[in-house]
Design an enzyme around this catalytic site. Structure first.
Site, PDB file in Angstrom:
ATOM      1  N   SER A 212     -58.323  12.298  14.402  1.00  0.00           N
ATOM      2  CA  SER A 212     -58.296  12.002  12.959  1.00  0.00           C
ATOM      3  C   SER A 212     -59.140  12.985  12.163  1.00  0.00           C
ATOM      4  CB  SER A 212     -58.841  10.584  12.743  1.00  0.00           C
ATOM      5  OG  SER A 212     -59.124  10.366  11.387  1.00  0.00           O
TER       6      SER A 212
ATOM      7  N   GLU B 195     -60.951  12.131   9.945  1.00  0.00           N
ATOM      8  CA  GLU B 195     -62.219  11.456   9.663  1.00  0.00           C
ATOM      9  C   GLU B 195     -63.357  12.008  10.527  1.00  0.00           C
ATOM     10  OE1 GLU B 195     -62.978   9.070   7.358  1.00  0.00           O
ATOM     11  OE2 GLU B 195     -60.969   9.318   6.527  1.00  0.00           O
TER      12      GLU B 195
ATOM     13  N   TYR C 249     -65.376   4.173  13.186  1.00  0.00           N
ATOM     14  CA  TYR C 249     -64.041   4.684  13.509  1.00  0.00           C
ATOM     15  C   TYR C 249     -64.117   6.164  13.863  1.00  0.00           C
ATOM     16  CZ  TYR C 249     -59.274   6.401  12.539  1.00  0.00           C
ATOM     17  OH  TYR C 249     -58.051   7.023  12.621  1.00  0.00           O
TER      18      TYR C 249
HETATM   19  P1  NDP Z   1     -51.206   1.606  12.679  1.00  0.00           P
HETATM   20  O1  NDP Z   1     -52.401   0.829  12.258  1.00  0.00           O
HETATM   21  O2  NDP Z   1     -49.936   1.450  11.917  1.00  0.00           O
HETATM   22  O3  NDP Z   1     -50.875   1.329  14.213  1.00  0.00           O
HETATM   23  C1  NDP Z   1     -51.889   1.144  15.154  1.00  0.00           C
HETATM   24  C2  NDP Z   1     -51.320   0.287  16.261  1.00  0.00           C
HETATM   25  O4  NDP Z   1     -52.358   0.081  17.241  1.00  0.00           O
HETATM   26  C3  NDP Z   1     -50.857  -1.090  15.781  1.00  0.00           C
HETATM   27  O5  NDP Z   1     -49.536  -1.317  16.227  1.00  0.00           O
HETATM   28  C4  NDP Z   1     -51.837  -2.044  16.462  1.00  0.00           C
HETATM   29  O6  NDP Z   1     -51.262  -3.261  16.868  1.00  0.00           O
HETATM   30  C5  NDP Z   1     -52.213  -1.248  17.707  1.00  0.00           C
HETATM   31  N1  NDP Z   1     -53.454  -1.756  18.289  1.00  0.00           N
HETATM   32  C6  NDP Z   1     -54.628  -1.983  17.687  1.00  0.00           C
HETATM   33  N2  NDP Z   1     -55.520  -2.492  18.571  1.00  0.00           N
HETATM   34  C7  NDP Z   1     -54.864  -2.593  19.749  1.00  0.00           C
HETATM   35  C8  NDP Z   1     -55.224  -3.061  21.035  1.00  0.00           C
HETATM   36  N3  NDP Z   1     -56.442  -3.524  21.315  1.00  0.00           N
HETATM   37  N4  NDP Z   1     -54.291  -3.022  22.009  1.00  0.00           N
HETATM   38  C9  NDP Z   1     -53.061  -2.569  21.779  1.00  0.00           C
HETATM   39  N5  NDP Z   1     -52.639  -2.103  20.574  1.00  0.00           N
HETATM   40  C10 NDP Z   1     -53.540  -2.129  19.575  1.00  0.00           C
HETATM   41  O7  NDP Z   1     -51.671   3.141  12.700  1.00  0.00           O
HETATM   42  P2  NDP Z   1     -50.800   4.453  12.414  1.00  0.00           P
HETATM   43  O8  NDP Z   1     -49.478   4.339  13.074  1.00  0.00           O
HETATM   44  O9  NDP Z   1     -50.891   4.758  10.975  1.00  0.00           O
HETATM   45  O10 NDP Z   1     -51.688   5.547  13.166  1.00  0.00           O
HETATM   46  C11 NDP Z   1     -51.406   5.943  14.505  1.00  0.00           C
HETATM   47  C12 NDP Z   1     -52.648   6.602  15.084  1.00  0.00           C
HETATM   48  O11 NDP Z   1     -53.025   7.715  14.276  1.00  0.00           O
HETATM   49  C13 NDP Z   1     -53.883   5.687  15.135  1.00  0.00           C
HETATM   50  O12 NDP Z   1     -54.569   5.993  16.322  1.00  0.00           O
HETATM   51  C14 NDP Z   1     -54.695   6.109  13.918  1.00  0.00           C
HETATM   52  O13 NDP Z   1     -56.081   5.878  14.100  1.00  0.00           O
HETATM   53  C15 NDP Z   1     -54.376   7.596  13.860  1.00  0.00           C
HETATM   54  N6  NDP Z   1     -54.498   8.166  12.532  1.00  0.00           N
HETATM   55  C16 NDP Z   1     -53.654   7.733  11.527  1.00  0.00           C
HETATM   56  C17 NDP Z   1     -53.748   8.275  10.259  1.00  0.00           C
HETATM   57  C18 NDP Z   1     -52.842   7.830   9.153  1.00  0.00           C
HETATM   58  O14 NDP Z   1     -53.010   8.316   8.007  1.00  0.00           O
HETATM   59  N7  NDP Z   1     -51.849   6.979   9.390  1.00  0.00           N
HETATM   60  C19 NDP Z   1     -54.732   9.339   9.953  1.00  0.00           C
HETATM   61  C20 NDP Z   1     -55.536   9.719  11.071  1.00  0.00           C
HETATM   62  C21 NDP Z   1     -55.404   9.168  12.319  1.00  0.00           C
HETATM   63  P3  NDP Z   1     -51.300  -4.552  15.912  1.00  0.00           P
HETATM   64  O15 NDP Z   1     -50.173  -4.335  14.976  1.00  0.00           O
HETATM   65  O16 NDP Z   1     -51.123  -5.676  16.830  1.00  0.00           O
HETATM   66  O17 NDP Z   1     -52.634  -4.552  15.216  1.00  0.00           O
END
Ligand code: NDP
Length: 337
Positions: free
Chosen positions: A130, A132, A154
């Protein structure tokens, strides 16, 4: 004889990026297995977009389950997109954030090594890092060599996971990549994030209602891209002939004021700021005033660049929210087009 398609394993397939990446990989002929968090998952919401994906339960906190997934599905590529992904909320439970965004990644890397040694098969690994990680006191366009100064739970966990990925690549010769993701959005990211809240406010106004959006600072700048573009860079990272780390960004910034104006302009309105409640406490000194990525390496090495304009991205988000409000249908595959 026809050979079976390669398998990609995506953690967090019911998240915004997981959904777009799954669809992109299936269009390229991959079989996709996607993990969702048992019980709490957003799979019910995202199900309409995941036809063709084999969905399996897996909690990132279950550190042994990942090995079972490798044995069961023999993926050629793993994309670790699941995370505790809300930056501000990460202050609420730093330990959970560390376990989800760091310890689980360490376990995955170690499990991939054991799997390689046992099966003589290399599985390529993509980690969602990220922007961040760069922290709050940054200037200019940030690239892969910019030092990390993480300032939230985070970002600290994502930064440590990022460096672990590099360590395993350099020490163990694992094909492991970091995508240093700058903000990216879509109509499917959830309305707790700021772009979604702005889109919802504009759509509500367009439909004759009023749903003011609470914002901390209108001058904050981010490098906002489209999720549909960013997942293509993820795919290309693992399709490349050697592993590396890539800034995935548009290379341009816009302010929150720009986003508000674009959202309201897309539905023919010029009264965006009448729909804002300024709440300065929503802004934190640990957040950067401006974050801009330099995607030069991704362009040179992967041939990738963002193709969706900021205005088109925001207009699409508002248009889908207008359809949600007018039809009463929260999710429909037709919203993808
Ligand atoms: P989302 O929040 O849409 O998706 C994250 C997913 O992770 C959700 O489906 C969530 O499930 C799942 N999750 C969370 N905790 C757990 C757990 N303990 N076990 C299994 N699954 C889990 O994020 P994005 O799709 O937007 O982002 C994808 C990745 O990119 C992430 O790692 C994020 O940190 C990173 N990122 C995203 C950015 C953005 O602008 N979108 C920018 C920088 C980095 P549930 O729905 O059940 O909570």
């Amino acid at each position: 004889m026809t050979s079976s398609p390669p398998t990609a394993l995506i953690t967090g397939v019911s998240g915004q990026d997981g959904m777009y990446l799954a669809r992109r990989l299936m269009a390229e002929g991959w079989r996709v297995v996607g993990t969702v968090r048992p019980g709490l998952s957003s799979i019910a919401r995202m199900g309409p977009y995941l036809t063709g994906v084999q969905v399996v339960d897996h909690d990132l906190l279950d550190t042994t389950g990942f090995g079972d997934l490798l044995s069961r599905f023999s993926p050629r590529a793993v994309y670790n997109l699941a995370a505790f992904s809300a930056v501000g909320a990460s202050w609420s439970d730093p330990e959970l954030v560390a376990r989800t965004n760091l310890v689980a990644v360490a376990e995955m890397l170690e499990t991939l090594l054991r799997h390689r040694d046992k099966n003589s098969s290399d599985v390529r690994f993509f980690q969602a890092s990220s922007a961040e990680v760069f922290g709050s006191r940054v200037q200019g366009a940030l690239d892969e060599e910019t030092p990390h100064r993480p300032r939230t739970p985070y970002a600290v966990a994502k930064s440590a996971a990022h460096h672990l990925v590099i360590s395993y690549r350099e020490h163990h010769d694992l094909f492991a990549c970091n995508g240093i993701l700058f903000n990216h959005e879509s109509p499917f990211r959830g309305h707790q994030f700021v772009a979604g809240r702005i889109a919802r406010a504009a759509a509500t106004a367009a439909c004759g209602g009023r749903a003011p959006v609470a914002l901390g600072d209108l001058d904050v700048e981010r490098d906002w891209g489209a999720a549909v573009d960013h997942v293509e860079a993820m795919r290309l990272s693992l399709a490349h002939d050697r592993p590396g780390d890539y800034v995935i960004a548009t290379g341009t910034t816009h302010t929150l004021r720009d986003m508000l104006d674009a959202a309201f302009a897309s539905v023919g309105r010029d009264d965006a700021e009448d729909h804002v409640e300024m709440m300065p406490h929503l802004w934190s000194a640990t957040q950067a005033d401006s974050l801009c990525g330099d995607p030069g390496r991704a362009r040179r090495e992967l041939g990738w660049s963002a193709t969706t304009s900021f205005e088109d991205l925001i207009a699409t988000m508002v248009a889908v929210d207008v359809r949600r409000i007018t039809t009463g249908v929260a999710e429909s595959e037709s919203y993808l087009s």
